[in-house]
Design a protein around this motif. Structure first.
Motif, mmCIF file in Angstrom:
data_model
loop_
_atom_site.group_PDB
_atom_site.id
_atom_site.type_symbol
_atom_site.label_atom_id
_atom_site.label_comp_id
_atom_site.label_asym_id
_atom_site.label_seq_id
_atom_site.Cartn_x
_atom_site.Cartn_y
_atom_site.Cartn_z
ATOM 1 N N THR A 18 4.599 7.418 -10.861
ATOM 2 C CA THR A 18 6.084 6.899 -10.925
ATOM 3 C C THR A 18 6.601 6.825 -9.403
ATOM 4 N N GLN A 19 6.153 7.770 -8.322
ATOM 5 C CA GLN A 19 6.542 8.052 -7.203
ATOM 6 C C GLN A 19 5.681 7.137 -6.115
ATOM 7 N N ALA A 20 5.055 6.295 -6.595
ATOM 8 C CA ALA A 20 4.065 5.524 -5.566
ATOM 9 C C ALA A 20 5.270 4.663 -4.874
ATOM 10 N N GLU A 21 4.923 4.386 -3.608
ATOM 11 C CA GLU A 21 5.970 3.441 -2.756
ATOM 12 C C GLU A 21 5.116 2.820 -1.559
ATOM 13 N N ALA A 22 5.341 1.594 -1.295
ATOM 14 C CA ALA A 22 4.799 0.938 -0.150
ATOM 15 C C ALA A 22 5.816 1.057 1.045
ATOM 16 N N ILE A 23 5.342 1.640 2.105
ATOM 17 C CA ILE A 23 6.201 1.907 3.257
ATOM 18 C C ILE A 23 5.960 1.146 4.461
ATOM 19 N N ARG A 24 4.648 1.016 4.718
ATOM 20 C CA ARG A 24 4.324 -0.007 5.722
ATOM 21 C C ARG A 24 2.994 -0.451 5.972
ATOM 22 N N GLU A 25 2.957 -1.347 6.989
ATOM 23 C CA GLU A 25 1.396 -1.852 7.071
ATOM 24 C C GLU A 25 0.523 -0.747 8.024
ATOM 25 N N ALA A 26 -0.661 -0.870 7.957
ATOM 26 C CA ALA A 26 -1.283 0.144 8.793
ATOM 27 C C ALA A 26 -2.305 -0.625 9.757
ATOM 28 N N GLU A 27 -2.800 0.001 10.704
ATOM 29 C CA GLU A 27 -4.003 -0.502 11.375
ATOM 30 C C GLU A 27 -5.089 -0.994 10.441
ATOM 31 N N GLY A 28 -5.643 -2.042 10.715
ATOM 32 C CA GLY A 28 -6.693 -2.805 10.002
ATOM 33 C C GLY A 28 -8.012 -1.728 9.732
ATOM 34 N N ARG A 29 -8.335 -1.520 8.474
ATOM 35 C CA ARG A 29 -9.464 -0.631 8.053
ATOM 36 C C ARG A 29 -10.438 -1.363 7.146
ATOM 37 N N LYS A 30 -11.837 -1.207 7.449
ATOM 38 C CA LYS A 30 -12.679 -1.674 6.564
ATOM 39 C C LYS A 30 -12.939 -1.523 5.145
ATOM 40 N N ASP A 31 -12.773 -0.193 4.880
ATOM 41 C CA ASP A 31 -12.904 0.189 3.584
ATOM 42 C C ASP A 31 -11.524 0.861 3.072
ATOM 43 N N THR A 32 -11.304 0.841 1.855
ATOM 44 C CA THR A 32 -10.114 1.309 0.984
ATOM 45 C C THR A 32 -10.415 2.738 0.835
ATOM 46 N N VAL A 33 -9.395 3.925 1.096
ATOM 47 C CA VAL A 33 -9.511 5.187 1.167
ATOM 48 C C VAL A 33 -8.274 5.897 0.453
ATOM 49 N N VAL A 34 -8.312 6.889 -0.085
ATOM 50 C CA VAL A 34 -7.358 7.671 -0.668
ATOM 51 C C VAL A 34 -7.383 8.960 0.040
ATOM 52 N N THR A 35 -6.456 9.527 0.975
ATOM 53 C CA THR A 35 -6.679 10.731 1.637
ATOM 54 C C THR A 35 -5.568 11.606 1.193
ATOM 55 N N TYR A 36 -5.839 12.682 1.448
ATOM 56 C CA TYR A 36 -4.999 14.161 1.244
ATOM 57 C C TYR A 36 -4.908 14.926 2.372
ATOM 58 N N PRO A 37 -3.947 15.510 2.528
ATOM 59 C CA PRO A 37 -3.689 16.558 3.698
ATOM 60 C C PRO A 37 -4.936 17.856 3.479
ATOM 61 N N LYS A 38 -5.686 18.014 4.505
ATOM 62 C CA LYS A 38 -6.918 19.127 4.300
ATOM 63 C C LYS A 38 -5.990 20.440 3.956
#
Length: 582
Positions: A478-498
């Motif tokens: 429920t807290q998912a939000e779209a905030i901006r566009e990003a630089e083009g990327r070839k593949d879809t990823v889900v990142t998390y802070p190390k």
């Protein structure tokens, strides 16, 4: 009296039988005796001296013919026992000596090997899931260094002014061996190809910031071979297990040890300085197939202008690698002890390797992974490139669609050739083990969605981030939000802070699972300012609510990638008639 009591013991009556079997020397210490009396029956010890003497004369102990024959028989037995004894001693010494020498030689070989950290940074890429049999692919990055930091390399490569300069990675090949060990591929990126180089740290602790616009060969200067490995991982999404690096002198030594590698040119070639292009490797060959070794092998691997381009230079390097593999298999290099010894001595001196394989045993075990791959299942390919617009005569850039397709084949362990058994493709990956740390409730953490679908000549798909944020909300995030566009990327990823550790990782995995993304799409973000879970929607997912992984088939390489060639074409300026001196 004491003697009588000892010799009368029953245990000693078994000794003559032991001697007869040839075991007594070791078991009872009789090997020290040299007199013929050793063979007299033990019962005689208690008889009077005169009786013993008369019985010896009557049974061959005297000088009569019967006695002399018996003495010869006893002497013959004693001689046999001495021979057995010396054989046993000699074998023991040989075994001990060989074991000692073997240990020392093993340590000598281990001492030859130079090592370094596997990775120079953190790409966030994880190992591929195992197949149905629990096996995973093996990926090894092969690096050719242009180091001039010793006299041998200067003598072979020139450039004395470069002594002390950090070396460049002039040759970079990824050796991929399939999980079932039935096929392999070698993929090259030309050295002057501009790619993003991630943040790295070298062995001395010096840090290098990430950069987006430098040739891939500079990665070696920005953190050593570990940084080159991290660059490849970040670029491809493929986990690389190890790296191996060789310099000029190492190439020459290995080529000599193998005894020559077959290569072929369609016309004579002389790679020399010209009015338009100074330098050249010095390679000079007549038309046809040649067995090259030593300095000539190095010249072949370094030749660029005569082959017309960096792309063709990689093709020539692949021809050399194919030839070397063929030669090693012809020589039974994996089973012939003599060949292994010579190769071990040369390879351990010539190669520098990542620390986790820095021992003779580990290198041998690694080589055994390759021994069953047939030569017709070894595919060589170069990622297609075009000129880099800002510096068209010097640098190259990858063709995104071609590169993405090849990286996908590597990540999915899809064979680059079509020679395999179709049944092999039916093996399904194992379901990854459930993490020990459970994911938090979807509604308890923020998921930021950004649109990175632009690139490869296409604009970003409008409203893509907002669309997938809504999809995630419907799945409980429920807290998912779209905030901006990003630089083009070839593949879809889900990142998390190390820094968020295992909890951040499993939370990101839960997002990926909800959208149908593969486990390989989950990456650690090493940036210090990384904030929460981020879904970056790439160019591979421009429409739809559920991710559909692009399908690839065995042998479906992009145009221009396959390097199969019988002989190398020669650029006209460098053709040689075999007679002119220049």
């Amino acid at each position: 009296m004491g003697q009588s009591s000892v010799r009368g013991e029953g245990t000693r009556k078994s000794v003559p039988r032991a001697r007869e079997l040839g075991w007594d020397d070791d078991l009872h210490g009789a090997g020290e005796a040299t007199g013929v009396q050793d063979d007299a029956p033990e019962a005689e010890a208690d008889a009077p001296a005169s009786g013993r003497a008369s019985r010896r004369r009557g049974s061959g102990g005297g000088t009569d013919p019967g006695g002399r024959a018996a003495a010869r028989r006893r002497a013959k037995k004693t001689g046999k026992r001495k021979v057995l004894r010396w054989v046993a001693v000699t074998l023991s010494l040989l075994i001990l000596g060989t074991a000692g020498a073997g240990y020392l030689y093993y340590e000598h070989l281990n001492g030859n090997i130079r090592g370094g950290s596997r990775a120079g940074g953190d790409s966030g890429v994880k190992r591929a899931a195992p197949n149905a049999l629990g096996d995973t692919p093996l990926n090894i990055l092969l690096i050719g260094s242009d180091s001039r930091n010793d006299e041998k390399n200067i003598a072979l490569g020139g450039g004395r002014n470069d002594k002390g300069r950090k070396p460049l990675a002039d040759v970079q090949m990824l050796l991929h061996i399939s999980a079932d060990r039935k096929n392999a591929s070698i993929i090259s990126i030309p050295r002057d190809t501009v790619v993003p180089i991630p943040a790295c740290k070298d062995k001395d602790g010096t840090s290098y910031a990430a950069t987006d616009t430098r040739p891939i060969n500079e990665s070696l200067q920005r953190g050593g071979p570990g940084c080159t490995l991290t660059t490849w991982e970040s670029l491809t999404g493929v986990y690389i297990d190890h790296w191996m690096m060789v310099d000029f002198a190492g190439v020459v030594a290995m080529a000599d040890e193998v005894g020559g590698v077959p290569v072929c040119v369609k016309t004579g070639v002389w790679d020399r300085s010209t009015a338009a292009q100074h330098g050249g490797s010095g390679l000079r060959l007549t038309e046809g197939t040649h067995e090259i070794k030593g300095e000539q092998a190095l010249q072949w691997l370094r030749t660029r202008h005569a082959f017309g381009s960096d792309q063709n230079r990689a093709k020539a390097q692949h021809m050399y690698m194919n030839g070397m593999m063929k030669r090693l298999q012809e020589q039974n290099a994996w089973t012939d002890t003599g060949r292994l010894t010579g190769l071990a001595e040369t390879a351990t001196t010539a190669l520098q390797v990542s620390d986790e394989i820095r021992s003779v045993k580990k290198l041998f075990d690694l080589s055994m992974q390759f021994k069953n791959v047939k030569l017709d299942r070894l595919t060589t390919a170069t990622v297609p490139t075009v000129e880099y617009p800002q510096r068209p005569k010097e640098w190259l850039q990858l063709v995104p669609s071609s590169a993405d397709k090849m990286w996908s084949m590597l990540r999915d362990d899809v064979a680059l050739d079509k020679n395999g058994d179709p049944a092999d493709a039916k093996a399904k990956p194992k379901t990854p083990a459930k993490p020990k740390t459970p994911a938090q409730a979807p509604s308890s953490f923020v998921v930021t969605v950004v649109n990175g679908t632009g690139g490869d000549g296409e604009p970003a798909a409008e409203g893509r981030a907002k669309k997938l944020a809504t999809t995630l909300q419907g799945k409980g995030f429920t807290q998912a939000e779209a905030i901006r566009e990003a630089e083009g990327r070839k593949d879809t990823v889900v990142t998390y802070p190390k820094a968020s550790g295992e909890q951040g990782k499993v939370n990101a995995q839960s997002v990926a699972t909800a959208l149908g993304l593969p486990a390989s799409a989950v990456r650690a973000d090493t940036a210090a300012d990384a904030q929460g879970i981020t879904l970056i929607v790439g160019a591979d997912w421009r429409e739809g609510d559920t991710y559909k992984k692009p399908t690839t088939e065995a042998g479906d390489l992009p145009d221009g990638a396959d390097d199969k060639s019988t002989c190398m074409d020669i650029y006209s300026v460098y053709k040689w008639d075999g007679t002119s001196k220049g």
